[in-house]
Enzyme design. Structure first.
Site, PDB file in Angstrom:
ATOM      1  CG  HIS A 262      15.337 -10.590  -8.939  1.00  0.00           C
ATOM      2  ND1 HIS A 262      16.160  -9.484  -8.851  1.00  0.00           N
ATOM      3  CD2 HIS A 262      16.140 -11.657  -8.700  1.00  0.00           C
ATOM      4  CE1 HIS A 262      17.390  -9.865  -8.579  1.00  0.00           C
ATOM      5  NE2 HIS A 262      17.413 -11.180  -8.476  1.00  0.00           N
ATOM      6  CG  ASP A 266      19.475  -4.389  -7.459  1.00  0.00           C
ATOM      7  OD1 ASP A 266      19.296  -4.073  -6.265  1.00  0.00           O
ATOM      8  OD2 ASP A 266      19.999  -3.627  -8.289  1.00  0.00           O
TER       9      ASP A 266
END
Length: 289
Positions: A262, A266
């Site tokens: 992450h 995104d």
């Protein structure tokens, strides 16, 4: 008289043990010898041999069997632990229609060309990474920033007797489908025979893990550091589809799940990569151009 005096000399010997009488002046030690021994036992416990001896005893009592780790298994264990503890992973899934893939494979087979679904997955994700270069990246912890790989090098997970290994198809986005297919087969064969060179499995910018041929419908794979993403591929399943005109038909789908770092990905980037992959797989004839 001399006989009486001589035995008297050794009689002093029993008096020698009385010398430690000063110790007897310590009432706690004299009255509770067990308590005085406890600190000695606690000090002696952390012997180097004690930890290794205890597990063997427990294993024997419980009927466990120790399985020695190969060097590969040790590396795998360390890398997976690193991934799960240091990478904030995110997951996204999409269903991919496979009817056109089946038609293409049949047409190629009629020409004597054998191409698997996994070959098309490899080529499709390579093309998708080429179209979405932001996804072909990794997290540089030392610099605390995302960096892009210079090439699209797609690894494929291969099960071997010694453990899982990921040989790499380098520059997969620039290679034709048939070359990707033949290279995957050759790499997988050498992997199972333990004949891969280090440069054939070290590195890579992305990994594909396919359990579809084993009947697994859906799973989440673990990111293979220093890469930032891995695609888990499930099996083909038939689903009823309602068309816009109200007709019902049966179509073939597979579920793929992206596991991604992450810090690099995104939700928008993950969706764009999966969208590009889905478009390639559902129009596979474009991969032949």
């Amino acid at each position: 008289i001399k006989a009486a005096i001589k035995p008297a000399a050794p009689a002093a010997a029993p008096a020698a043990p009385a010398a430690p009488a000063s110790a007897a002046q310590q009432p706690a030690a004299a009255q509770e010898p067990a308590v005085a021994q406890k600190p000695a036992a606690m000090t002696a416990a952390p012997q180097p041999s004690a930890p290794s001896a205890a597990p063997r005893a427990r294993s024997s009592r419980r009927g466990h069997e120790d399985v020695p780790n190969t060097q590969m298994r040790k590396i795998i264990a360390a890398r997976l632990l690193e991934s799960k503890t240091q990478i904030p992973a995110m997951y996204a899934s999409v269903d991919v229609r496979l009817d056109e893939v089946a038609r293409l494979r049949k047409g190629l087979a009629d020409q004597g060309i054998k191409v698997s679904v996994n070959d098309l997955v490899m080529k499709s994700i390579a093309a998708a990474l080429n179209d979405v270069p932001e996804a072909n990246a990794f997290w540089d912890a030392a610099a605390a920033q995302t960096k892009r790989f210079p090439a699209v090098d797609v690894a494929v997970a291969v099960a071997t007797p010694g453990g899982l290994i990921t040989p790499i198809v380098k520059g997969a986005n620039k290679k034709p489908l048939r070359e990707v297919s033949s290279e995957v087969r050759a790499l997988a064969a050498r992997a199972r025979d333990n004949k891969l060179k280090p440069e054939e499995f070290m590195g890579g910018s992305f990994t594909v893990s396919n359990l579809g041929m084993m009947g697994v419908a859906h799973f989440c794979a673990i990111v293979n550091p220093p890469q930032a993403a891995i695609l888990a591929v499930g099996t083909s399943q038939s689903k009823a589809v309602l068309a816009d005109d109200g007709t019902l038909s049966s179509q073939s789908f597979m579920t793929v799940t992206l596991s991604a770092d992450h810090r690099v990905y995104d939700g928008d980037l993950a969706a764009r990569l999966l969208g590009a992959f889905k478009a390639k797989m559902e129009h596979p004839s474009l991969l032949l151009l």
